[in-house]
Design a protein around this motif. Structure first.
Motif, short mmCIF file in Angstrom:
data_model
loop_
_atom_site.label_atom_id
_atom_site.label_comp_id
_atom_site.label_asym_id
_atom_site.label_seq_id
_atom_site.Cartn_x
_atom_site.Cartn_y
_atom_site.Cartn_z
N GLY A 51 -26.35 -19.05 34.97
CA GLY A 51 -26.05 -20.32 35.62
C GLY A 51 -24.86 -21.04 35.04
O GLY A 51 -24.71 -22.25 35.25
N THR A 52 -23.98 -20.32 34.31
CA THR A 52 -22.79 -20.94 33.73
C THR A 52 -21.59 -20.03 33.98
O THR A 52 -21.73 -18.93 34.50
N TRP A 53 -20.42 -20.52 33.58
CA TRP A 53 -19.23 -19.66 33.60
C TRP A 53 -18.55 -19.76 32.25
O TRP A 53 -18.71 -20.74 31.50
N LEU A 54 -17.82 -18.72 31.91
CA LEU A 54 -17.05 -18.72 30.67
C LEU A 54 -15.73 -18.01 30.90
O LEU A 54 -15.54 -17.34 31.92
N PHE A 55 -14.83 -18.16 29.94
CA PHE A 55 -13.55 -17.48 30.01
C PHE A 55 -13.48 -16.51 28.85
O PHE A 55 -13.57 -16.90 27.68
N ASP A 56 -13.33 -15.22 29.16
CA ASP A 56 -13.22 -14.18 28.14
C ASP A 56 -11.74 -13.94 27.89
O ASP A 56 -11.05 -13.28 28.67
N ALA A 57 -11.23 -14.48 26.79
CA ALA A 57 -9.80 -14.40 26.51
C ALA A 57 -9.36 -12.97 26.21
O ALA A 57 -8.19 -12.63 26.39
N ALA A 58 -10.27 -12.14 25.72
CA ALA A 58 -9.92 -10.76 25.42
C ALA A 58 -9.61 -9.97 26.68
O ALA A 58 -8.97 -8.92 26.62
N TRP A 59 -10.08 -10.46 27.84
CA TRP A 59 -9.84 -9.79 29.12
C TRP A 59 -9.10 -10.68 30.12
O TRP A 59 -8.83 -10.26 31.24
N LEU A 60 -8.80 -11.93 29.74
CA LEU A 60 -8.28 -12.93 30.68
C LEU A 60 -9.14 -12.93 31.93
O LEU A 60 -8.66 -12.81 33.07
N CYS A 61 -10.41 -13.09 31.71
CA CYS A 61 -11.39 -12.90 32.77
C CYS A 61 -12.29 -14.13 32.87
O CYS A 61 -12.82 -14.60 31.84
N VAL A 62 -12.45 -14.64 34.07
CA VAL A 62 -13.45 -15.68 34.34
C VAL A 62 -14.74 -14.97 34.69
O VAL A 62 -14.80 -14.19 35.64
N ARG A 63 -15.78 -15.22 33.92
CA ARG A 63 -17.06 -14.56 34.12
C ARG A 63 -18.09 -15.60 34.58
O ARG A 63 -18.40 -16.54 33.87
#
Length: 866
Positions: free
Chosen positions: A735-747
């Motif tokens: 139920g949340t979102w995060l930003f994975d900087a190692a992949w430049l990915c919005v998860r």
């Protein structure tokens, strides 16, 4: 034997009457607009039953025009125009022609025409081949494929044996006759394969576990050793689905056969390979062993060489003899004949089915003896045994048929999986296998299983010098990830250890990563298997299926499409002194992305790059949505409740998640489900729509956890799911979102949600905060280059602070994103990116100013520039 069924519910052999045009000694059947059957029979009697190749002709009748007069008969389908001179008998170049219309113009075929540009099919085995070259220097005698650049292909079914209603062999009709199937398709190769699947049957879907990791080694394993092996797989957290037991599982006193009863193998030697009785010195309690294996969610397959019949030492000899009224007083072996219905029925009932009841899941049918049936000359034993064993398994309840055997010829695509045999361990063999695997799709044989790592050494290599190069094995495992089946195997050589933990870094790391990637890709692969069943287009297919008009699609056979969205070019050459391997790849027109979404490439030419051991040239179509499983799977016996939807940059894209029970034939009866996923990306928003699940099957989940990954993304201003704004979290939480900087990915983690409802995910962006193109690639090059300096240069204190910071850009970005309030997150990210870009641009100058050796500086610069 009971009635068999092929892979579709309707397998009517006879064509619709409206599709046929019969005139005396000839009959023409319009099966599709691109496929016509042409028969001539001296006695005017035609064959409507199933054959080895063709099992279904009751297709919907396509529109066609028939015109004729006293002399000529013409049939026009729009794609084909057939012309026959009536009353002239056997088909010849003088009385029959078919004109094929296609986008590039037209071509005319006549009987006797030689096909000049066939694209190849496959061959029975790669035994003792180094690439495509046998030990005597001869080349692999590949069979023709169903497609050719000529634009047409002819399948001659005249000499095929028939199959009766019970699936048993029927002799070929007597008398003079011709039975020809003409395919005219131009460059539409996929249409030709679809037409062939329509009449010859589709590629059945294997059970889901087939797409996991198979462990196999020619070794006289004991029960305890295999348990220890399984425990080590579990300790190392390496997933495993299949244990393959080679022929040492059974007793083999066959070499002591009485004179006159020896069976000769293909090499002219007496066969001591046949056996059906467990070696109790290795397996004191076979049923207990297999019970343990099933408790570990492992499937068991045992090797069979049935040619020597059933010998008197076998535990089930008396039962087999009784079933056949065989005189046991002489203690003579019961001779093998695969086309003897009583023999095969007795073999299944008294020997094989009881072993299956103990726990054998399927059979490795390793036929190596005489090529043709002795009772039916001309009938391939390989083809026939594939048919008999596979259909017997289908009749056993509702489980899917599955065997593991060599290619037997057209029609054998209905009986997967293929075993390609004992290839030579060499870079040459590795380089040839991508081409061999993709080319087999031209006869719908989409499930070759190769001995990953090769089977045996060149015969001229002295035994003390025989060892498996770790780099070669790691690259072969990477090919295995993108193969129909991932199965390691090897000869009985003490030096041939292929256990993943046997290899230290960096090779072991690459092998572990390959296996993990295979399991992550499992839902994508399984959906591609369904696509192969529906369309005739295999999981691994040549480039020219999609780009037939481009010469480069034919000129680079070492690369191929893996499903519809992934292009793979497995590295098949060793690295050089700089630790990289040059491997040019032809990228078709359009934009392509690297597998991590870090780089984009404009296709339409050659991409000249080098690759480290850890890198595989994998390219993905823009907008693709790849369904993945999360890391940490142990096997494919059951699917996790989490599905990752990895969305690549691109204006639009879509996929369909495919689900069924993974084990039964229900998928043929409509017992499956699909979930459509669509992606649309603009400058200010990226929307991903997950539709409600359509369909159902036994065990169908009601809830599933969807995790959406938007690759190559910046920091969104907001993320909404079904109109509800989600909060940001620095750690993964439903139920949340995060930003994975190692992949430049919005998860975006939707949490556990109903599969019967649709879900709309919208990430909104400010264009001014979009990351610069190629950022992730530069971040990873910087990290690799700094890591290199730390490994080769002892005094890392000589490195400027800006160099060290550039080497951990992902960590610096994550701190900028995760700390502070939501309001300034995008601005902090942009500032951190700008700081990294300045550091990256200054890296060569910063390192040049240090006292580091010049050779190390050059190595650093090389890594930055890759």
């Amino acid at each position: 034997m009971e009635a068999t069924t092929d892979s579709r519910p309707d397998t009517s052999a006879a064509a619709q009457p409206e599709a046929t045009v019969e005139r005396g000694e000839v009959r023409f059947t319009v099966l599709t607009p691109r496929l016509v059957r042409m028969e001539w029979s001296a006695d005017g009697v035609f064959r409507d039953g199933r054959t080895q190749i063709v099992v279904h002709r009751a297709l919907d009748v396509p529109p066609f025009e028939l015109s004729e007069d006293d002399h000529l008969l013409r049939i026009d389908t729009g794609h084909l125009r057939l012309r026959y001179e009536k009353g002239t008998g056997r088909f010849t170049a003088e009385n029959l022609s078919v004109r094929v219309r296609h986008d590039g113009g037209h071509v005319t075929w006549r009987p006797g025409d030689t096909q000049a540009r066939n694209l190849g099919g496959t061959y029975r085995t790669l035994d003792r081949y180094d690439g495509d070259t046998w030990q005597d220097g001869s080349k692999l005698p590949l069979e023709e494929g169903l497609i050719a650049r000529d634009g047409w292909h002819l399948v001659d079914d005249t000499e095929s044996f028939g199959l009766d209603d019970e699936g048993w062999v029927v002799e070929r009709p007597a008398g003079e006759r011709q039975d020809l199937y003409f395919f005219g398709y131009g460059l539409d190769y996929r249409a030709a394969l679809s037409d062939f699947a329509a009449i010859a049957g589709p590629q059945p879907m294997p059970p889901r576990f087939v797409f996991g990791y198979w462990w196999s080694r020619y070794w006289n394993y004991a029960d305890d050793e295999l348990r220890t092996l399984g425990a080590r797989f579990e300790k190392e957290r390496i997933p495993l689905d299949v244990l393959v037991l080679d022929m040492d599982w059974h007793t083999t006193p066959g070499l002591s056969l009485r004179p006159g009863h020896e069976q000769k193998d293909v090499f002219g030697e007496a066969s001591g390979w046949t056996g059906y009785t467990f070696n109790r010195s290795l397996f004191p309690d076979p049923e207990g062993f297999m019970r343990w294996a099933h408790g570990q969610n492992l499937r068991i397959t045992l090797n069979l060489h049935p040619a020597s019949g059933v010998m008197p030492h076998e535990e089930k000899y008396a039962a087999m003899a009784k079933a056949l009224s065989w005189d046991t007083s002489t203690q003579a072996p019961i001779p093998f004949e695969g086309t003897s219905q009583p023999y095969m029925r007795a073999l299944f009932d008294t020997i094989l089915n009881p072993l299956e009841a103990q726990g054998v899941d399927f059979w490795w049918l390793d036929w190596q003896q005489w090529p043709e049936s002795k009772a039916h000359p001309g009938l391939s034993n390989t083809w026939w045994l594939n048919h008999v064993f596979f259909t017997e398994m289908q009749r056993d309840g509702d489980r899917r048929g599955l065997i593991y055997h060599r290619w037997g010829g057209l029609g054998n695509h209905r009986y997967p999986i293929g075993f390609s045999g004992d290839s030579v361990i060499s870079w040459t063999s590795l380089a040839y296998q991508p081409h061999f695997t993709a080319m087999a799709s031209n006869v719908l044989y989409g499930y070759w299983s190769h001995d990953i790592g090769g089977h045996t050494f060149h015969k001229h290599i002295p035994r003390p010098e025989r060892h498996l190069e770790p780099e070669l094995y790691a690259r072969w495992m990477q090919l295995g990830v993108f193969s129909p089946v991932l199965r390691t195997h090897s000869a009985k050589e003490p030096s041939l250890h292929k256990e993943p933990w046997h290899f230290g870094p960096p090779y072991g790391d690459a092998i572990f990563a390959a296996i993990r990637l295979r399991y992550q890709l499992a839902p994508y692969i399984y959906a591609a298997a369904r696509h192969a069943y529906d369309t005739g287009v295999s999981l691994v297919r040549p480039m020219y299926y999609h780009w037939p008009e481009h010469e480069e699609a034919y000129a680079h056979p070492a690369q191929y499409m893996f499903g519809n969205d992934i292009l793979v070019a497995p590295v098949t050459v060793p690295v050089g002194d700089d630790g990289t391997a040059p491997f040019p790849v032809w990228l078709p027109p359009g934009t392509w992305y690297s597998h991590d979404g870090a780089e984009s490439y404009l296709g339409g030419g050659m991409l000249e790059r080098t690759y480290t051991l850890e890198e595989i040239p994998i390219f993905v179509r823009p907008g693709s949505v790849l369904p993945l499983y999360p890391e940490g799977m142990r096997d494919l016996a059951s699917v996790p409740d989490t599905i990752i939807l990895q969305v690549f940059p691109g204006a639009e894209g879509h996929t369909a998640l495919y689900d069924d029970d993974g084990a039964t034939q229900g998928y043929q009866r409509g017992e499956f489900a699909r979930t459509c996923v669509r992606s649309r990306r603009g400058d200010r928003a990226h929307r991903v729509h997950v539709d409600r699940m359509d369909g159902s099957y036994a065990g169908c989940p009601s809830r599933r956890r969807y995790v959406i990954e938007l690759l190559d993304a910046g920091i969104p201003e907001s993320v909404e799911v079904n109109g509800r704004r989600l909060r940001y979290s620095a750690t993964p939480q439903p139920g949340t979102w995060l930003f994975d900087a190692a992949w430049l990915c919005v998860r975006v983690d939707l949490g556990l949600v109903s599969v019967h409802e649709q879900h709309d995910v919208v990430a909104r962006f400010a264009p001014e905060h979009a990351p610069p193109k190629g950022l992730l690639h530069r971040m990873r090059r910087a990290a690799d280059a700094v890591r290199y300096l730390k490994q080769v240069w002892g005094d890392i204190s000589a490195l400027p602070d800006e160099v060290n910071l550039a080497g951990q850009a992902a960590r610096v970005l994550s701190y900028a994103v995760d700390e502070g309030d939501d309001q300034g997150r995008a601005e902090r990210f942009t500032e951190a990116v700008q700081a990294f870009e300045a550091r990256f641009a200054a890296l060569p100058t910063s390192v040049e100013a240090t006292p580091i050796d010049d050779a190390f500086k050059r190595g650093f610069a090389d890594m930055l520039g890759r």
